[in-house]
Design a protein around this motif. Structure first.
Motif, PDB file in Angstrom:
ATOM      1  N   MET A   1       0.845  -1.205   0.000  1.00  0.00           N
ATOM      2  CA  MET A   1       0.000   0.000   0.000  1.00  0.00           C
ATOM      3  C   MET A   1       0.877   1.251   0.000  1.00  0.00           C
ATOM      4  N   GLU A   2       0.548   2.173  -0.857  1.00  0.00           N
ATOM      5  CA  GLU A   2       1.332   3.408  -0.975  1.00  0.00           C
ATOM      6  C   GLU A   2       1.152   4.280   0.262  1.00  0.00           C
ATOM      7  N   ASP A   3       2.239   4.871   0.728  1.00  0.00           N
ATOM      8  CA  ASP A   3       2.182   5.750   1.888  1.00  0.00           C
ATOM      9  C   ASP A   3       1.293   6.962   1.610  1.00  0.00           C
ATOM     10  N   GLN A   4       0.519   7.341   2.625  1.00  0.00           N
ATOM     11  CA  GLN A   4      -0.315   8.532   2.559  1.00  0.00           C
ATOM     12  C   GLN A   4       0.384   9.679   3.300  1.00  0.00           C
ATOM     13  N   ILE A   5       0.414  10.831   2.694  1.00  0.00           N
ATOM     14  CA  ILE A   5       1.013  12.019   3.308  1.00  0.00           C
ATOM     15  C   ILE A   5      -0.073  13.067   3.461  1.00  0.00           C
ATOM     16  N   ILE A   6      -0.341  13.450   4.695  1.00  0.00           N
ATOM     17  CA  ILE A   6      -1.359  14.448   5.004  1.00  0.00           C
ATOM     18  C   ILE A   6      -0.679  15.690   5.582  1.00  0.00           C
ATOM     19  N   VAL A   7      -0.946  16.836   5.002  1.00  0.00           N
ATOM     20  CA  VAL A   7      -0.430  18.108   5.525  1.00  0.00           C
ATOM     21  C   VAL A   7      -1.539  18.786   6.312  1.00  0.00           C
ATOM     22  N   ASN A   8      -1.222  19.229   7.516  1.00  0.00           N
ATOM     23  CA  ASN A   8      -2.198  19.838   8.421  1.00  0.00           C
ATOM     24  C   ASN A   8      -1.774  21.258   8.767  1.00  0.00           C
ATOM     25  N   ILE A   9      -2.725  22.180   8.652  1.00  0.00           N
ATOM     26  CA  ILE A   9      -2.464  23.583   8.937  1.00  0.00           C
ATOM     27  C   ILE A   9      -3.640  24.149   9.721  1.00  0.00           C
ATOM     28  N   THR A  10      -3.375  25.095  10.591  1.00  0.00           N
ATOM     29  CA  THR A  10      -4.451  25.786  11.289  1.00  0.00           C
ATOM     30  C   THR A  10      -4.195  27.284  11.211  1.00  0.00           C
TER      31      THR A  10
ATOM     32  N   PRO B   1       1.560  16.183  -1.392  1.00  0.00           N
ATOM     33  CA  PRO B   1       0.834  15.402  -0.388  1.00  0.00           C
ATOM     34  C   PRO B   1      -0.451  14.835  -0.967  1.00  0.00           C
ATOM     35  N   ASN B   2      -0.995  13.835  -0.315  1.00  0.00           N
ATOM     36  CA  ASN B   2      -2.289  13.299  -0.736  1.00  0.00           C
ATOM     37  C   ASN B   2      -3.416  14.264  -0.404  1.00  0.00           C
ATOM     38  N   HIS B   3      -3.307  14.934   0.751  1.00  0.00           N
ATOM     39  CA  HIS B   3      -4.331  15.884   1.164  1.00  0.00           C
ATOM     40  C   HIS B   3      -3.704  17.006   1.980  1.00  0.00           C
ATOM     41  N   ILE B   4      -4.314  18.182   1.909  1.00  0.00           N
ATOM     42  CA  ILE B   4      -3.984  19.298   2.795  1.00  0.00           C
ATOM     43  C   ILE B   4      -5.252  19.637   3.568  1.00  0.00           C
ATOM     44  N   ILE B   5      -5.176  19.556   4.887  1.00  0.00           N
ATOM     45  CA  ILE B   5      -6.343  19.748   5.752  1.00  0.00           C
ATOM     46  C   ILE B   5      -6.182  21.040   6.538  1.00  0.00           C
ATOM     47  N   LEU B   6      -7.217  21.870   6.531  1.00  0.00           N
ATOM     48  CA  LEU B   6      -7.254  23.087   7.345  1.00  0.00           C
ATOM     49  C   LEU B   6      -8.095  22.829   8.583  1.00  0.00           C
ATOM     50  N   TRP B   7      -7.498  23.035   9.758  1.00  0.00           N
ATOM     51  CA  TRP B   7      -8.177  22.815  11.030  1.00  0.00           C
ATOM     52  C   TRP B   7      -8.592  24.153  11.616  1.00  0.00           C
TER      53      TRP B   7
ATOM     54  N   ASN C   1      -7.831  20.433   0.683  1.00  0.00           N
ATOM     55  CA  ASN C   1      -8.761  19.371   0.306  1.00  0.00           C
ATOM     56  C   ASN C   1      -9.962  19.270   1.218  1.00  0.00           C
ATOM     57  N   ALA C   2      -9.801  19.728   2.465  1.00  0.00           N
ATOM     58  CA  ALA C   2     -10.899  19.620   3.417  1.00  0.00           C
ATOM     59  C   ALA C   2     -10.701  20.627   4.545  1.00  0.00           C
ATOM     60  N   ILE C   3     -11.814  20.977   5.187  1.00  0.00           N
ATOM     61  CA  ILE C   3     -11.806  21.803   6.388  1.00  0.00           C
ATOM     62  C   ILE C   3     -12.385  20.966   7.514  1.00  0.00           C
TER      63      ILE C   3
ATOM     64  N   PHE D   1      -6.274  10.669  10.935  1.00  0.00           N
ATOM     65  CA  PHE D   1      -5.437  10.014   9.911  1.00  0.00           C
ATOM     66  C   PHE D   1      -4.278   9.258  10.573  1.00  0.00           C
ATOM     67  N   PRO D   2      -4.577   8.277  11.425  1.00  0.00           N
ATOM     68  CA  PRO D   2      -3.496   7.602  12.168  1.00  0.00           C
ATOM     69  C   PRO D   2      -2.542   6.820  11.285  1.00  0.00           C
ATOM     70  N   ASN D   3      -3.011   6.406  10.109  1.00  0.00           N
ATOM     71  CA  ASN D   3      -2.187   5.568   9.234  1.00  0.00           C
ATOM     72  C   ASN D   3      -1.368   6.361   8.222  1.00  0.00           C
ATOM     73  N   ALA D   4      -1.357   7.670   8.352  1.00  0.00           N
ATOM     74  CA  ALA D   4      -0.654   8.529   7.400  1.00  0.00           C
ATOM     75  C   ALA D   4       0.610   9.112   8.007  1.00  0.00           C
ATOM     76  N   TYR D   5       1.466   9.607   7.139  1.00  0.00           N
ATOM     77  CA  TYR D   5       2.545  10.493   7.559  1.00  0.00           C
ATOM     78  C   TYR D   5       1.923  11.878   7.693  1.00  0.00           C
ATOM     79  N   ASN D   6       1.776  12.344   8.927  1.00  0.00           N
ATOM     80  CA  ASN D   6       1.150  13.631   9.177  1.00  0.00           C
ATOM     81  C   ASN D   6       2.200  14.723   9.294  1.00  0.00           C
ATOM     82  N   ILE D   7       2.094  15.702   8.424  1.00  0.00           N
ATOM     83  CA  ILE D   7       3.018  16.844   8.424  1.00  0.00           C
ATOM     84  C   ILE D   7       2.267  18.058   8.936  1.00  0.00           C
ATOM     85  N   MET D   8       2.891  18.788   9.868  1.00  0.00           N
ATOM     86  CA  MET D   8       2.304  19.990  10.448  1.00  0.00           C
ATOM     87  C   MET D   8       3.000  21.226   9.871  1.00  0.00           C
TER      88      MET D   8
END
Length: 268
Positions: free
Chosen positions: A1-10, A33-39, A62-64, A83-90
């Motif tokens: 399974m390909e690694d998932q990379i999630i970028v998180n910003i607030t 990244p696979n997704h960029i999430i705004l918190w 990609n999502a709020i 996203f516990p199974n991803a590489y989470n980047i802050m």
């Protein structure tokens, strides 16, 4: 399974006007990244403004995702639950990130299976002060500082059930310093930090005109207190909380001269 990379910003209401320029620059990353999430916090954003919604329609995020109350910079760490199974980047909302930022963080985190930081430094706590040690790039170390907006966490590295269990204590004592709170947990979990480049004391690519609205600066001005010492106090308090909960000494082997009790504000 390909690694998932999630970028998180607030962000918050006085800084969200800088999101577009930061995210547009972030599109230059050599590894996407696979997704960029705004918190966001519902307390601050009961209704999502149109200029933030447009970030999503324009493909810059990609999502709020929202938290029920304002937990400041800690919001983005909710990614470890979502996203516990991803590489989470802050990332932060005031930095023009180098184009190799994601590639560098992901590669180091995957290679060493530990937290990676693009910039960091080895530090020495003694008494109530903080000093520098010699930094070695690409070598994991407990001495390396955590700089949250420059960080990648590999999948399932942090145990969620424990990490999120004491949020009330976090919000009472360390409400606006995720660096300090998370670093204490990394020590508890015996997770090292690997750094790519040495931290020179400030990010060399900060977005112009953002610092007047920096959460850390505004907080310290309101508190009329030295920001550097407050950071030491926050870290000492975080360590003090975990040591009292788990009856486990986290720092004696690293910083035996660090006066936790003098620096901590934790009241049992």
């Amino acid at each position: 399974m390909e690694d998932q990379i999630i970028v998180n910003i607030t962000t918050w209401t006085k800084r969200d006007k800088f999101l577009r320029i930061v995210l547009e620059h972030f599109q230059k990353q050599t590894l996407k990244p696979n997704h960029i999430i705004l918190w966001l916090s519902i307390d601050e954003y009961p209704t999502i403004p149109s200029h933030i919604k447009k970030l999503k329609s324009d493909g810059l995020i990609n999502a709020i995702k929202t938290t029920k109350r304002n937990i400041y910079c800690h919001k983005r760490w909710c990614a470890l639950r979502s996203f516990p199974n991803a590489y989470n980047i802050m990332i932060d909302d005031d930095i023009f990130y180098p184009e190799d930022f994601i590639q560098t963080l992901y590669s180091l985190a995957k290679k060493h299976n530990c937290v990676s930081c693009y910039w960091t430094e080895e530090v020495e706590y003694s008494g109530i002060t903080l000093g520098k040690r010699g930094f070695t790039p690409n070598v994991p170390s407990h001495y390396n500082r955590l700089l949250s907006g420059l960080t990648c966490i590999p999948p399932n590295l942090i145990k969620q059930d424990e990490f999120f269990r004491y949020n009330k204590l976090r919000d009472l004592y360390v409400e606006k310093c995720d660096d300090s709170w998370v670093k204490a947990w990394l020590l508890y979990f015996n997770i090292k930090i690997v750094g790519a480049h040495e931290w020179e004391g400030k990010v060399p690519c900060t977005v112009p005109d953002t610092q007047d609205f920096a959460l850390w600066r505004n907080w310290n001005c309101k508190k009329a207190s030295n920001g550097g010492q407050r950071k030491i106090n926050n870290f000492a308090t975080s360590i003090d909380i975990l040591q009292n909960i788990y009856h486990k000494n986290l720092i004696d082997k690293l910083w035996p001269e660090f006066d936790i009790k003098k620096c901590s504000i934790y009241k049992k």
